[in-house]
Design a protein around this motif. Structure first.
Motif, mmCIF file in Angstrom:
data_model
loop_
_atom_site.group_PDB
_atom_site.id
_atom_site.type_symbol
_atom_site.label_atom_id
_atom_site.label_comp_id
_atom_site.label_asym_id
_atom_site.label_seq_id
_atom_site.Cartn_x
_atom_site.Cartn_y
_atom_site.Cartn_z
ATOM 1 N N ASN A 423 0.795 -1.238 0.000
ATOM 2 C CA ASN A 423 0.000 0.000 0.000
ATOM 3 C C ASN A 423 0.821 1.278 0.000
ATOM 4 O O ASN A 423 0.316 2.344 0.342
ATOM 5 N N LEU A 424 2.091 1.169 -0.352
ATOM 6 C CA LEU A 424 2.915 2.365 -0.545
ATOM 7 C C LEU A 424 3.083 2.558 -2.052
ATOM 8 O O LEU A 424 3.699 1.726 -2.719
ATOM 9 N N LEU A 425 2.498 3.622 -2.570
ATOM 10 C CA LEU A 425 2.587 3.907 -4.005
ATOM 11 C C LEU A 425 3.453 5.148 -4.204
ATOM 12 O O LEU A 425 3.173 6.203 -3.633
ATOM 13 N N ALA A 450 -5.217 4.436 -11.870
ATOM 14 C CA ALA A 450 -5.909 3.299 -12.503
ATOM 15 C C ALA A 450 -5.808 2.063 -11.597
ATOM 16 O O ALA A 450 -6.767 1.285 -11.472
ATOM 17 N N LEU A 451 -4.669 1.899 -10.974
ATOM 18 C CA LEU A 451 -4.490 0.764 -10.050
ATOM 19 C C LEU A 451 -5.454 0.888 -8.870
ATOM 20 O O LEU A 451 -6.098 -0.092 -8.453
ATOM 21 N N ILE A 452 -5.602 2.092 -8.351
ATOM 22 C CA ILE A 452 -6.522 2.310 -7.225
ATOM 23 C C ILE A 452 -7.962 2.048 -7.682
ATOM 24 O O ILE A 452 -8.742 1.415 -6.961
ATOM 25 N N ARG A 453 -8.269 2.514 -8.883
ATOM 26 C CA ARG A 453 -9.628 2.268 -9.399
ATOM 27 C C ARG A 453 -9.888 0.761 -9.474
ATOM 28 O O ARG A 453 -10.939 0.275 -9.047
ATOM 29 N N GLN A 458 -12.625 -4.031 -7.485
ATOM 30 C CA GLN A 458 -12.539 -5.443 -7.079
ATOM 31 C C GLN A 458 -12.735 -5.622 -5.560
ATOM 32 O O GLN A 458 -12.685 -6.741 -5.061
ATOM 33 N N GLY A 459 -12.867 -4.520 -4.867
ATOM 34 C CA GLY A 459 -13.046 -4.597 -3.415
ATOM 35 C C GLY A 459 -11.766 -4.941 -2.658
ATOM 36 O O GLY A 459 -11.803 -5.478 -1.545
ATOM 37 N N TYR A 460 -10.624 -4.623 -3.220
ATOM 38 C CA TYR A 460 -9.343 -4.890 -2.539
ATOM 39 C C TYR A 460 -8.950 -3.694 -1.681
ATOM 40 O O TYR A 460 -9.233 -2.548 -2.036
#
Ligand code: NAP
Length: 536
Positions: A423-425, A450-453, A458-460
């Motif tokens: 969770n570090l981007l 886009a990765l966060i979207r 997906q509910g991750y």
């Protein structure tokens, strides 16, 4: 657990060009996020680096944000290479247009970020003790946000005014009639010295190693040019993404070694007389990769210095001997070499006679004391990883990012996620590609968003790079760096900073396979459903 600590889906550190664009995009996602910035306002590099002469070395119209066509049409760059005050005005315009400050807190310098593996979230602590929490931590720290002072004894003894160029005061500094000293002769000093020389009573430049520099040839943008630029933004953007580093310049396909001496001379004279990075990035294709071609270009550039500097002894001292032309990020200048022809400017060779200490009155070398009223530290940055090292970032089990990066090369995936740090981007983390910074920022922020979207759809709530994928990325990073002459030269880009303990060895800190290739790889990862990452 509920407590009084504010909690967000994402905490962003940094309100510079990355943090501003993140704000725009994360808001579009409808995300509950907040940006924390150490400075008292937006702007990052262009907020901090207010030294005299600071300006873009890249064409303004290729360097602003491109995400909104309306913004491109609204904003009039005044000069082809924008001076820092105009750039900051531009960034203020952007911040106001999109009301970005609404999601930002200023004067908040992050000192620690600790991941709670069970709760799956980061707790960020600021200098004043405040804390916030975020499921995601997104860093927009830039690559040059950790300025370094020289490790010379006595710095606190100096009784005059002293400034690092990246901590320049907001109030005007007058050099009128003053005795000024500048330590350092990198890109920053090369911009500042000609400006300071104009009004200083006396300027002493303390040079350890000289750097190559070529003329910027800046000019005002005429109304006709303004009109033309505004019709060509699509073309300019496309051009940036065709080139190795996203600049408008790209290597000439010919070899310097195949050209006749007359052809080379004519080509180099032409490049030397043109604005911008052409002489560096638009040169013969082998100038930065083949030692023989590089030696020829080095000879040409040495000759230019000798032509421009009246005193042959000074000219010789201004010619770099420890690296060939273009093997460090090339500073562009406006009258730098001519500054040494002025009677009020003296070059002090501190390789020959090192600085022993800073005294209450000035700078003491092994041979004399230079009395000064103002001392300017143009001594650079702990590049790329330095901004991260200054925050105590701890992943699961208390694993420290700075320990991971201490002796080994960072093991990242695309420079966006670091192995073992969920969770570090990162936006401009180590091993992203390098070049035109805002172009890279836009693409990397888009990748992150886009990765966060994808995670939200997906509910991750947790993302991590697969270790083996990070190892594969590192292998690619190392491989494309292998034949680069610049990869062997100490500089902030290769992670060397003589003033930082443990930062004496060359490291590979960027992906040099080209911006276009980097973008393609990132797009393939997204299109492939992020198989290289683990989600939960
Ligand atoms: P830099 O290139 O790292 O230069 C630092 C200078 O300080 C070097 O000349 C170095 O000498 C000297 N120095 C450091 N410690 C010293 C000491 N103890 N004693 C004597 N000299 C010392 O830093 P910079 O000039 O700030 O530039 C960094 C980067 O910022 C550039 O490469 C560029 O990417 C960026 N920049 C961009 C722009 C722009 O876009 N317009 C403008 C300015 C800077 P040694 O070489 O001997 O170590």
């Amino acid at each position: 657990m509920s407590d009084d600590i504010p909690s967000y889906e994402a905490v962003v550190i940094g309100g510079g060009i990355s943090g501003m664009y993140l704000t725009y995009r994360l808001r579009e996602l409808g995300m509950h996020f907040h940006v924390f910035e150490a400075g008292s306002d937006i702007g990052g590099t262009w907020y901090w680096c207010r030294y005299p002469g600071a300006r873009f070395d890249s064409e303004s119209w290729s360097y602003g944000y491109f995400f909104d066509k309306e913004l491109l049409q609204e904003w009039d760059w005044k000069e082809h290479f924008s001076p820092q005050p105009d750039t900051l005005e531009y960034l203020n315009y952007v911040a106001s247009k999109y009301d970005l400050r609404r999601d930002m807190t200023f004067n908040a310098r992050a000192t620690a970020a600790v991941f709670d593996d069970e709760a799956n979230r980061w707790t960020v602590t600021f200098e004043d003790g405040r804390q916030v929490r975020g499921t995601l931590l997104i860093t927009g720290l830039g690559v040059l946000s950790a300025p370094t002072l020289p490790n010379i004894p006595g710095r606190d003894d100096f009784e005059g005014q002293a400034f690092h160029t990246a901590r320049w005061p907001h109030e005007p500094v007058s050099f009128e009639g003053k005795r000024v000293g500048v330590i350092g002769t990198g890109a920053t000093a090369i911009q500042a010295i000609p400006e300071i020389a104009k009004t200083a009573g006396h300027l002493s430049v303390f040079q350890r190693h000289p750097n190559w520099a070529a003329p910027l040839h800046n000019s005002k943008i005429t109304p006709e040019e303004q009109k033309d630029i505004k019709t060509r933004y699509d073309e300019i953007y496309a051009r940036c993404w065709e080139t190795v580093g996203c600049f408008i310049h790209t290597p000439d396909p010919r070899s310097a070694l195949d050209a006749t001496p007359e052809e080379r001379e004519a080509f180099w004279e032409k490049l030397y007389s043109e604005p911008g990075f052409g002489i560096w990035i638009g040169n013969y294709r082998d100038v930065l990769t083949d030692e023989r071609a590089n030696a020829l270009a080095t000879e040409f550039m040495s000759r230019k210095i000798k032509e421009r500097v009246d005193d042959p002894v000074i000219a010789e001292k201004l010619i770099p001997k420890n690296h060939g032309f273009g093997l460090r990020r090339l500073p562009l200048e406006s009258g730098y070499f001519e500054a040494y022809n002025r009677p009020n400017v003296r070059l002090v060779d501190v390789l020959e006679n090192p600085i022993e200490r800073i005294t209450p009155k000035g700078v003491q070398t092994t041979v004399e004391e230079h009395e000064l009223d103002i001392l300017v530290y143009a001594t650079g940055f702990d590049g790329v990883t330095g901004g991260y090292d200054r925050i105590d970032i701890q992943g699961p089990g208390g694993r420290r990012l700075k320990d991971d990066w201490k002796d080994d090369l960072p093991k990242t995936f695309l420079g966006v996620l670091n192995d073992g740090f969920p969770n570090l981007l990162m936006v401009l983390g180590p091993h992203t590609s390098r070049g035109n910074i805002p172009r890279h920022i836009e693409k990397i922020v888009d990748f992150n968003v886009a990765l966060i979207r994808h995670m939200r759809e997906q509910g991750y709530s947790r993302v991590e790079a697969r270790s083996e994928e990070a190892a594969k990325w590192l292998a690619q990073v190392v491989e494309v760096n292998e034949n680069r002459l610049a990869g062997k030269i100490p500089s902030w880009q290769t992670g060397v900073n003589a003033n930082v303990p443990g930062r004496q060895n060359i490291r590979v800190l960027g992906y040099y396979g080209g911006a276009t290739r980097y973008r393609e790889i990132a797009e393939q990862v997204a299109d492939g459903g992020y198989k290289e990452l683990m989600f939960r």
